[in-house]
Design a protein around this motif. Structure first.
Motif, PDB file in Angstrom:
ATOM      1  N   THR A   1       0.776  -1.061  -0.034  1.00  0.00           N
ATOM      2  CA  THR A   1       0.156   0.058  -0.046  1.00  0.00           C
ATOM      3  C   THR A   1       0.873   1.261   0.289  1.00  0.00           C
ATOM      4  O   THR A   1       1.856   1.326   0.669  1.00  0.00           O
ATOM      5  CB  THR A   1      -0.966   0.092   1.121  1.00  0.00           C
ATOM      6  N   PRO A   2       0.606   2.297  -0.882  1.00  0.00           N
ATOM      7  CA  PRO A   2       1.359   3.543  -0.768  1.00  0.00           C
ATOM      8  C   PRO A   2       1.255   4.049   0.683  1.00  0.00           C
ATOM      9  O   PRO A   2       0.270   4.137   1.317  1.00  0.00           O
ATOM     10  CB  PRO A   2       0.557   4.476  -1.661  1.00  0.00           C
ATOM     11  N   ARG A   3       2.791   4.595   1.129  1.00  0.00           N
ATOM     12  CA  ARG A   3       2.713   5.257   2.326  1.00  0.00           C
ATOM     13  C   ARG A   3       2.033   6.622   2.269  1.00  0.00           C
ATOM     14  O   ARG A   3       2.545   7.278   1.429  1.00  0.00           O
ATOM     15  CB  ARG A   3       4.104   5.041   2.569  1.00  0.00           C
ATOM     16  N   SER A   4       1.363   6.842   3.058  1.00  0.00           N
ATOM     17  CA  SER A   4       0.802   8.196   3.395  1.00  0.00           C
ATOM     18  C   SER A   4       0.928   8.867   4.696  1.00  0.00           C
ATOM     19  O   SER A   4       0.381   8.246   5.753  1.00  0.00           O
ATOM     20  CB  SER A   4      -0.751   8.279   2.785  1.00  0.00           C
ATOM     21  N   LEU A   5       1.757   9.900   4.938  1.00  0.00           N
ATOM     22  CA  LEU A   5       1.818  10.684   5.964  1.00  0.00           C
ATOM     23  C   LEU A   5       0.532  10.894   6.930  1.00  0.00           C
ATOM     24  O   LEU A   5       0.338  11.052   7.980  1.00  0.00           O
ATOM     25  CB  LEU A   5       2.761  11.845   5.910  1.00  0.00           C
ATOM     26  N   SER A   6      -0.490  11.288   5.903  1.00  0.00           N
ATOM     27  CA  SER A   6      -1.699  11.903   6.359  1.00  0.00           C
ATOM     28  C   SER A   6      -2.246  11.049   7.520  1.00  0.00           C
ATOM     29  O   SER A   6      -3.209  11.329   8.267  1.00  0.00           O
ATOM     30  CB  SER A   6      -2.588  12.379   5.380  1.00  0.00           C
ATOM     31  N   ARG A   7      -2.181   9.720   7.420  1.00  0.00           N
ATOM     32  CA  ARG A   7      -2.678   8.779   8.398  1.00  0.00           C
ATOM     33  C   ARG A   7      -2.162   8.488   9.226  1.00  0.00           C
ATOM     34  O   ARG A   7      -2.423   7.688  10.082  1.00  0.00           O
ATOM     35  CB  ARG A   7      -3.259   7.534   7.689  1.00  0.00           C
ATOM     36  N   CYS A   8      -0.823   9.128   9.398  1.00  0.00           N
ATOM     37  CA  CYS A   8      -0.188   8.502  10.464  1.00  0.00           C
ATOM     38  C   CYS A   8      -0.011   9.638  12.013  1.00  0.00           C
ATOM     39  O   CYS A   8      -0.308  10.719  11.801  1.00  0.00           O
ATOM     40  CB  CYS A   8       1.506   8.546   9.935  1.00  0.00           C
ATOM     41  N   LEU A   9       0.488   8.921  12.987  1.00  0.00           N
ATOM     42  CA  LEU A   9       0.921   9.971  14.086  1.00  0.00           C
ATOM     43  C   LEU A   9       2.445   9.707  14.140  1.00  0.00           C
ATOM     44  O   LEU A   9       3.019   8.633  13.891  1.00  0.00           O
ATOM     45  CB  LEU A   9       0.276   9.036  15.293  1.00  0.00           C
ATOM     46  N   LEU A  10       3.005  10.774  14.082  1.00  0.00           N
ATOM     47  CA  LEU A  10       4.740  11.021  14.193  1.00  0.00           C
ATOM     48  C   LEU A  10       5.039  11.343  15.734  1.00  0.00           C
ATOM     49  O   LEU A  10       4.597  12.341  16.235  1.00  0.00           O
ATOM     50  CB  LEU A  10       5.040  11.876  13.279  1.00  0.00           C
ATOM     51  N   SER A  11       6.059  10.524  16.291  1.00  0.00           N
ATOM     52  CA  SER A  11       6.619  10.921  17.797  1.00  0.00           C
ATOM     53  C   SER A  11       7.795  11.406  17.431  1.00  0.00           C
ATOM     54  O   SER A  11       8.529  10.763  16.683  1.00  0.00           O
ATOM     55  CB  SER A  11       6.387   9.682  18.481  1.00  0.00           C
ATOM     56  N   VAL A  12       8.012  12.496  18.086  1.00  0.00           N
ATOM     57  CA  VAL A  12       9.568  13.019  18.070  1.00  0.00           C
ATOM     58  C   VAL A  12       9.860  12.657  19.724  1.00  0.00           C
ATOM     59  O   VAL A  12       9.281  13.242  20.652  1.00  0.00           O
ATOM     60  CB  VAL A  12       9.268  14.591  17.956  1.00  0.00           C
ATOM     61  N   VAL A  13      11.124  12.283  19.923  1.00  0.00           N
ATOM     62  CA  VAL A  13      11.443  11.715  21.140  1.00  0.00           C
ATOM     63  C   VAL A  13      12.760  12.321  21.380  1.00  0.00           C
ATOM     64  O   VAL A  13      13.557  12.603  20.544  1.00  0.00           O
ATOM     65  CB  VAL A  13      11.790  10.213  21.019  1.00  0.00           C
ATOM     66  N   ALA A  14      12.835  13.123  22.393  1.00  0.00           N
ATOM     67  CA  ALA A  14      14.007  13.887  22.602  1.00  0.00           C
ATOM     68  C   ALA A  14      14.279  13.901  24.186  1.00  0.00           C
ATOM     69  O   ALA A  14      13.746  14.387  24.964  1.00  0.00           O
ATOM     70  CB  ALA A  14      13.751  15.603  22.308  1.00  0.00           C
ATOM     71  N   PRO A  15      15.703  13.234  24.227  1.00  0.00           N
ATOM     72  CA  PRO A  15      16.167  13.208  25.717  1.00  0.00           C
ATOM     73  C   PRO A  15      16.679  14.655  26.177  1.00  0.00           C
ATOM     74  O   PRO A  15      17.148  15.204  25.329  1.00  0.00           O
ATOM     75  CB  PRO A  15      17.243  12.137  25.696  1.00  0.00           C
ATOM     76  N   ALA A  16      16.618  14.927  27.128  1.00  0.00           N
ATOM     77  CA  ALA A  16      17.144  16.301  27.631  1.00  0.00           C
ATOM     78  C   ALA A  16      17.827  16.340  29.108  1.00  0.00           C
ATOM     79  O   ALA A  16      17.126  15.770  29.884  1.00  0.00           O
ATOM     80  CB  ALA A  16      15.962  17.367  27.710  1.00  0.00           C
ATOM     81  N   PHE A  17      18.921  16.601  29.225  1.00  0.00           N
ATOM     82  CA  PHE A  17      19.611  16.664  30.452  1.00  0.00           C
ATOM     83  C   PHE A  17      20.054  18.395  30.594  1.00  0.00           C
ATOM     84  O   PHE A  17      21.061  18.649  29.792  1.00  0.00           O
ATOM     85  CB  PHE A  17      20.765  15.743  30.416  1.00  0.00           C
ATOM     86  N   ASN A  18      19.652  18.934  31.621  1.00  0.00           N
ATOM     87  CA  ASN A  18      20.145  20.213  31.818  1.00  0.00           C
ATOM     88  C   ASN A  18      20.078  21.214  30.620  1.00  0.00           C
ATOM     89  O   ASN A  18      20.988  21.687  30.180  1.00  0.00           O
ATOM     90  CB  ASN A  18      21.299  20.389  32.290  1.00  0.00           C
ATOM     91  N   GLU A  19      18.778  21.010  30.005  1.00  0.00           N
ATOM     92  CA  GLU A  19      18.496  21.868  28.691  1.00  0.00           C
ATOM     93  C   GLU A  19      17.595  22.999  28.805  1.00  0.00           C
ATOM     94  O   GLU A  19      16.936  23.492  28.128  1.00  0.00           O
ATOM     95  CB  GLU A  19      18.253  20.994  27.666  1.00  0.00           C
ATOM     96  N   GLU A  20      17.453  23.751  29.995  1.00  0.00           N
ATOM     97  CA  GLU A  20      16.524  24.732  30.505  1.00  0.00           C
ATOM     98  C   GLU A  20      16.638  25.880  29.413  1.00  0.00           C
ATOM     99  O   GLU A  20      15.588  26.237  29.149  1.00  0.00           O
ATOM    100  CB  GLU A  20      16.456  25.065  31.918  1.00  0.00           C
ATOM    101  N   ALA A  21      17.760  26.148  29.199  1.00  0.00           N
ATOM    102  CA  ALA A  21      18.010  27.208  28.283  1.00  0.00           C
ATOM    103  C   ALA A  21      17.465  27.207  26.736  1.00  0.00           C
ATOM    104  O   ALA A  21      16.925  28.089  26.102  1.00  0.00           O
ATOM    105  CB  ALA A  21      19.501  27.723  28.214  1.00  0.00           C
TER     106      ALA A  21
END
Ligand code: UDP
Ligand code: MG
Length: 337
Positions: A3-23
């Motif tokens: 099946t053709p891939r279509s972004l419109s049906r997707c949920l995209l997760s952005v995962v970002a680890p942060a250590f002392n990144e308040e600024a």
């Protein structure tokens, strides 16, 4: 995939680890949201607070309160970048998952390009650094050496100059979640999983704020993890080295023998033989012990089968948007002893 891939049906997760990144965290979320707004898919942003000692958690919770798409995974203490990323991957619900640093060294504007590669058929689209701005010449040199060494010693086809910044589909993310090893080298583990993996070149940015959390000590242990997780070449090298040294020892013994025939009083009796034996075999044995120790240490860490990280709580905005609520932690696969 048929099946053709279509972004419109997707949920995209952005995962970002942060250590002392308040600024930089608010700016990171702002730029990420702006980049995601150009895509037709739904999205979520999973911020993992890796035991920060500054105001990162407070800012992350405020960001979550302001935006229902932001979730905050708060770890009990600092578990390190790779463990924090793993925590985020475990929580991410997306059909597509992007792993990215929260310090804006990985430009969020690249996410749509990575997603476009997925639509064209890639299972993993990884960002490959064309340049690295704002890093010391020494870091550049060691990073270069590290990737060359890694490629030379490992069988897994780990691409050079690639960080953890990548987009992967659910199947790859799930495969990754099955791998619960303690010493983690995520970029290597993703290439090990396989599938269609496509590079996307980009220019690495200087940090938005703050300083690197990879001092030399951590970089060396990261490099050792990378190599020993994927290769037994160091063990084999010791065998080769031992063979070479044994051959040299035999040659040296012959030389001593010949010199003695020509001039019997050249050496103090017994001294050369003793020195040769002590030096060569001492060296071989120490080295062998060291390498074996590296692997045994890792086995010891692994057989303990401790969790890779511990979660204090997961938070997101409550339905009415009045504050942040803690949400039940998702069941996480952990290695059974
Ligand atoms: N990080 C983390 N835990 C740590 C160290 C780093 O979650 O113990 C995060 C950090 O906030 C950043 C990413 O991992 O988002 C990469 O770390 P850093 O920028 O210090 O590494 P570098 O880019 O210098 O290799
Ligand atoms: Mg960084």
């Amino acid at each position: 995939m048929s099946t053709p891939r279509s972004l419109s049906r997707c949920l995209l997760s952005v995962v970002a680890p942060a250590f002392n990144e308040e600024a930089g965290l608010a700016e990171f979320v702002r730029r990420t949201k702006a980049a995601l707004a150009t895509l037709p898919c739904r999205h979520e942003i999973v911020l993992v607070n890796d035991g920060s000692r500054d105001g990162t958690l407070r800012i992350a919770l405020a960001l979550a309160q302001a935006d229902p798409a932001v979730r905050v995974v708060n770890l009990l203490r600092n578990f390190g970048h790779q463990a924090a990323a793993t925590a985020g991957l475990d929580v991410a619900a997306g059909d597509l998952v992007v792993l990215i640093d929260a310090d804006l060294q990985d430009p969020p504007e690249l996410i749509p390009v990575l997603a476009a590669e997925w639509e064209k058929g890639a299972d993993v689209a990884y960002a490959q650094r064309r340049s690295r701005a704002g890093e010391s010449p020494l870091k550049l040199l060691t990073a270069r050496l590290f990737y060359r060494l890694l490629r030379a010693t490992t069988h897994s086809d780990i691409p050079a100059d690639t960080g953890d910044f990548r987009l992967m589909d659910r199947r790859i993310a799930d495969s990754l979640r099955l791998m619960r090893e303690r010493h983690r080298f995520i970029r290597g583990m993703v290439s090990w999983v396989g599938g269609v993996q496509v590079p996307v070149p980009y220019d690495r940015q200087p940090r938005f704020a703050g300083a690197t959390h990879y001092p030399w000590r951590k970089m060396v242990s990261f490099a050792l993890d990378a190599i020993t997780s994927f290769s037994v070449v160091p063990l084999r090298l010791v065998t080769y080295l031992a063979l070479v040294i044994i051959v040299l020892a035999v040659l040296a013994t012959l030389t001593v023998f010949i010199v003695k025939l020509v001039n019997p009083d050249y050496f103090i009796p017994g001294f050369p033989a003793m020195m040769l034996t002590i030096i060569f075999f001492g060296g071989v044995q120490l080295l062998a012990l060291g390498v074996i120790g590296e692997y045994i240490g890792r086995m010891y860490e692994s057989v303990k089968a401790r969790p890779i990280y511990l979660v204090e709580g997961i938070y997101r905005a409550d339905a009415a948007g009045r504050g942040v609520v803690s949400i039940p932690t998702a069941p996480v696969p952990e290695a059974k002893p």
